[in-house]
Enzyme design. Structure first.
Site, PDB file in Angstrom:
ATOM      1  N   SER A   6      -5.400 -10.602  10.796  1.00 61.13           N
ATOM      2  CA  SER A   6      -4.953 -10.788   9.415  1.00 61.13           C
ATOM      3  C   SER A   6      -4.228 -12.113   9.254  1.00 61.13           C
ATOM      4  O   SER A   6      -3.868 -12.482   8.155  1.00 61.13           O
ATOM      5  CB  SER A   6      -4.037  -9.636   9.001  1.00 61.13           C
TER       6      SER A   6
ATOM      7  N   ASN B  66      -3.431 -12.138   2.350  1.00 58.53           N
ATOM      8  CA  ASN B  66      -2.077 -11.974   2.881  1.00 58.53           C
ATOM      9  C   ASN B  66      -1.147 -13.131   2.527  1.00 58.53           C
ATOM     10  O   ASN B  66       0.073 -12.965   2.489  1.00 58.53           O
ATOM     11  CB  ASN B  66      -2.121 -11.760   4.390  1.00 58.53           C
TER      12      ASN B  66
ATOM     13  N   GLU C  35     -12.745 -10.622   3.747  1.00 56.78           N
ATOM     14  CA  GLU C  35     -12.526 -12.078   3.799  1.00 56.78           C
ATOM     15  C   GLU C  35     -13.336 -12.653   4.957  1.00 56.78           C
ATOM     16  O   GLU C  35     -13.279 -12.116   6.071  1.00 56.78           O
ATOM     17  CB  GLU C  35     -11.045 -12.380   4.065  1.00 56.78           C
TER      18      GLU C  35
ATOM     19  N   HIS D  28     -12.301 -10.272   8.042  1.00 62.28           N
ATOM     20  CA  HIS D  28     -11.072  -9.541   7.730  1.00 62.28           C
ATOM     21  C   HIS D  28     -11.277  -8.437   6.693  1.00 62.28           C
ATOM     22  O   HIS D  28     -11.473  -8.709   5.503  1.00 62.28           O
ATOM     23  CB  HIS D  28      -9.993 -10.537   7.246  1.00 62.28           C
TER      24      HIS D  28
HETATM   25  N1  CAA Z   1     -11.535   6.931   3.949  1.00 65.74           N
HETATM   26  C1  CAA Z   1     -12.391   7.308   3.003  1.00 65.74           C
HETATM   27  N2  CAA Z   1     -12.043   7.494   1.718  1.00 65.74           N
HETATM   28  C2  CAA Z   1     -10.751   7.318   1.396  1.00 65.74           C
HETATM   29  C3  CAA Z   1      -9.777   6.916   2.340  1.00 65.74           C
HETATM   30  C4  CAA Z   1     -10.222   6.720   3.670  1.00 65.74           C
HETATM   31  N3  CAA Z   1      -9.381   6.326   4.639  1.00 65.74           N
HETATM   32  N4  CAA Z   1      -8.583   6.791   1.714  1.00 65.74           N
HETATM   33  C5  CAA Z   1      -8.783   7.085   0.421  1.00 65.74           C
HETATM   34  N5  CAA Z   1     -10.096   7.415   0.224  1.00 65.74           N
HETATM   35  C6  CAA Z   1     -10.758   7.696  -1.050  1.00 65.74           C
HETATM   36  C7  CAA Z   1     -10.422   9.024  -1.645  1.00 65.74           C
HETATM   37  O1  CAA Z   1     -11.250  10.040  -1.124  1.00 65.74           O
HETATM   38  C8  CAA Z   1     -10.682   8.771  -3.117  1.00 65.74           C
HETATM   39  O2  CAA Z   1     -12.083   8.792  -3.366  1.00 65.74           O
HETATM   40  P1  CAA Z   1     -12.753   8.984  -4.838  1.00 65.74           P
HETATM   41  O3  CAA Z   1     -12.447   7.735  -5.615  1.00 65.74           O
HETATM   42  O4  CAA Z   1     -14.190   9.112  -4.522  1.00 65.74           O
HETATM   43  O5  CAA Z   1     -12.136  10.196  -5.425  1.00 65.74           O
HETATM   44  C9  CAA Z   1     -10.194   7.350  -3.300  1.00 65.74           C
HETATM   45  O6  CAA Z   1     -10.251   6.765  -2.010  1.00 65.74           O
HETATM   46  C10 CAA Z   1      -8.790   7.289  -3.822  1.00 65.74           C
HETATM   47  O7  CAA Z   1      -7.935   8.011  -2.946  1.00 65.74           O
HETATM   48  P2  CAA Z   1      -6.864   9.110  -3.392  1.00 65.74           P
HETATM   49  O8  CAA Z   1      -7.324   9.784  -4.643  1.00 65.74           O
HETATM   50  O9  CAA Z   1      -6.528   9.948  -2.207  1.00 65.74           O
HETATM   51  O10 CAA Z   1      -5.546   8.296  -3.618  1.00 65.74           O
HETATM   52  P3  CAA Z   1      -5.252   7.078  -4.556  1.00 65.74           P
HETATM   53  O11 CAA Z   1      -5.995   7.133  -5.839  1.00 65.74           O
HETATM   54  O12 CAA Z   1      -3.776   7.047  -4.565  1.00 65.74           O
HETATM   55  O13 CAA Z   1      -5.811   5.816  -3.750  1.00 65.74           O
HETATM   56  C11 CAA Z   1      -5.613   4.024  -2.251  1.00 65.74           C
HETATM   57  C12 CAA Z   1      -5.413   5.515  -2.461  1.00 65.74           C
HETATM   58  C13 CAA Z   1      -7.099   3.706  -2.295  1.00 65.74           C
HETATM   59  C14 CAA Z   1      -5.079   3.731  -0.856  1.00 65.74           C
HETATM   60  C15 CAA Z   1      -4.861   3.228  -3.374  1.00 65.74           C
HETATM   61  O14 CAA Z   1      -3.544   3.663  -3.461  1.00 65.74           O
HETATM   62  C16 CAA Z   1      -4.885   1.736  -3.171  1.00 65.74           C
HETATM   63  O15 CAA Z   1      -5.856   1.073  -3.482  1.00 65.74           O
HETATM   64  N6  CAA Z   1      -3.766   1.186  -2.640  1.00 65.74           N
HETATM   65  C17 CAA Z   1      -3.656  -0.240  -2.337  1.00 65.74           C
HETATM   66  C18 CAA Z   1      -4.337  -0.528  -1.031  1.00 65.74           C
HETATM   67  C19 CAA Z   1      -4.238  -1.977  -0.662  1.00 65.74           C
HETATM   68  O16 CAA Z   1      -3.686  -2.819  -1.343  1.00 65.74           O
HETATM   69  N7  CAA Z   1      -4.817  -2.274   0.508  1.00 65.74           N
HETATM   70  C20 CAA Z   1      -4.762  -3.625   1.045  1.00 65.74           C
HETATM   71  C21 CAA Z   1      -3.665  -3.674   2.042  1.00 65.74           C
HETATM   72  S1  CAA Z   1      -3.545  -5.295   2.676  1.00 65.74           S
HETATM   73  C22 CAA Z   1      -4.639  -5.346   3.921  1.00 65.74           C
HETATM   74  O17 CAA Z   1      -5.279  -4.410   4.303  1.00 65.74           O
HETATM   75  C23 CAA Z   1      -4.733  -6.659   4.582  1.00 65.74           C
HETATM   76  C24 CAA Z   1      -3.877  -6.852   5.771  1.00 65.74           C
HETATM   77  O18 CAA Z   1      -4.314  -7.574   6.661  1.00 65.74           O
HETATM   78  C25 CAA Z   1      -2.507  -6.339   5.885  1.00 65.74           C
END
Ligand code: CAA
Length: 291
Positions: free
Chosen positions: A119, A190, A152, A140
């Site tokens: 990352s 990031n 990415e 990424h």
């Molecule tokens: N595997 C498969 N499906 C998943 C899953 C997983 N691990 N986690 C969530 N889902 C699915 C759920 O089943 C649900 O599916 P549907 O749309 O088909 O119903 C959908 O994702 C949404 O999940 P939830 O309803 O359980 O919960 P939510 O609506 O609160 O969403 C979330 C959860 C997708 C995590 C949302 O909160 C979100 O987008 N959060 C921000 C995530 C983010 O910013 N990620 C980037 C982090 S930075 C990074 O990764 C880079 C780095 O290097 C640090």
């Protein structure tokens, strides 16, 4: 070049998601980690996440079974090196990544494309230690990998066009969207996301708002799916701090200085969801803000 078999090194939070999406897209996956137990745990998580997609009618039961059947646990790096594409997603430590690439070197097929899910570590520097900087790239994925649309793509200074084009094609077959970033500290996502999280921790540190008020402000005031402190816990506070340090050192600008409160949480071992405590306490039924 056609990619059929993909080796994924590191079966943690990112590695299991990467194996999941490749297998679902029809690739044969070799999932590697240092112990058989770690790979077995990852397969359980993949099974559960695929099940979740079945229950939401995103995929069929047959898709789930076929995807699981395409993932072969593999603790031997020699087998992984022979894959068409290798995605390294081990711990975010440069020495560990270098040692993995070194161990892989004798087994790599001449055409194998080597990638890293780092990352924030310099792609050019990692590539320079391998025998194939022209076939080396940053690849990424975002967490949770099965859900997040973006990948990415980061070229090192020596990466050739054919390697970039191949990975662009691979991202398309995964049903995801690629964004190209130059190889500068923390790339694009990031570079912007983690300083925002760090700023949220400063707002908490300076008493501008509580954990709850900061998170609700960004959720409802900027339509973010998670508040910045909830997101920090989700990413891992140690990872957030490591990325702030890469920005601070790599860009030599005080605007990237990590918030002392973020440092303190990491020192306490309060790393977020994975350690059950961070800006929220996850040990009970519902998360409780810790400040
Ligand atoms: N595997 C498969 N499906 C998943 C899953 C997983 N691990 N986690 C969530 N889902 C699915 C759920 O089943 C649900 O599916 P549907 O749309 O088909 O119903 C959908 O994702 C949404 O999940 P939830 O309803 O359980 O919960 P939510 O609506 O609160 O969403 C979330 C959860 C997708 C995590 C949302 O909160 C979100 O987008 N959060 C921000 C995530 C983010 O910013 N990620 C980037 C982090 S930075 C990074 O990764 C880079 C780095 O290097 C640090």
């Amino acid at each position: 070049m056609e990619i059929k078999q993909v080796g994924v090194i590191g079966a943690g939070q990112m590695g299991n998601g990467i194996a999941h999406v490749f297998a679902l897209a029809g690739y044969d996956v070799l999932l590697n980690d240092i112990s058989e137990e770690a790979v077995a745990r990852a397969l359980e998580v993949i099974g559960r996440n695929l099940e979740r997609q079945v229950s939401r009618a995103r995929i069929t039961e047959a898709d789930r079974e076929a995807a699981l059947a395409r993932i072969r646990p593999e603790t031997d790096l020699a087998a992984v090196g022979a894959a068409d594409l290798v995605v390294e997603s081990a711990t975010e430590k440069e020495a560990i990544k270098n040692s993995i690439f070194e161990s892989l070197a004798p087994y790599l097929a001449p055409q194998t494309i080597l990638t890293t899910n780092t990352s924030s570590i310099s792609i050019t520097r990692l590539a320079a230690r391998t025998d194939r900087p022209e076939r080396f790239m940053g690849f990424h994925f975002m967490n949770p990998v099965p859900v997040m649309q973006l990948v990415e793509l980061i070229r090192g200074i020596a990466t050739d066009q054919a390697t970039y084009d191949t990975l662009l094609g691979v991202v398309e077959t995964l049903g995801k969207t690629a964004a190209s970033s130059e190889d500068y500290p923390a790339f694009i996502v990031n570079r912007i996301l983690i300083p925002m999280i760090n700023e949220a921790v400063y707002a908490l540190y300076e008493g501008v708002g509580s954990v709850a008020s900061i998170d609700i402000s960004l959720k409802l005031g900027a339509n973010h799916p998670m508040g910045p402190l909830e997101l920090a816990d989700f990413i891992g506070l140690d990872t957030c701090l490591a990325i702030m340090n890469v920005l601070h050192e790599g860009l030599a600008d005080t605007k990237y200085r990590p918030c002392p409160l973020l440092v303190k949480y990491v020192e306490a071992g309060w790393l977020g969801r994975k350690s059950k405590r961070g800006f929220y306490d996850y040990r009970g039924e519902t998360p409780v803000p810790t400040r």
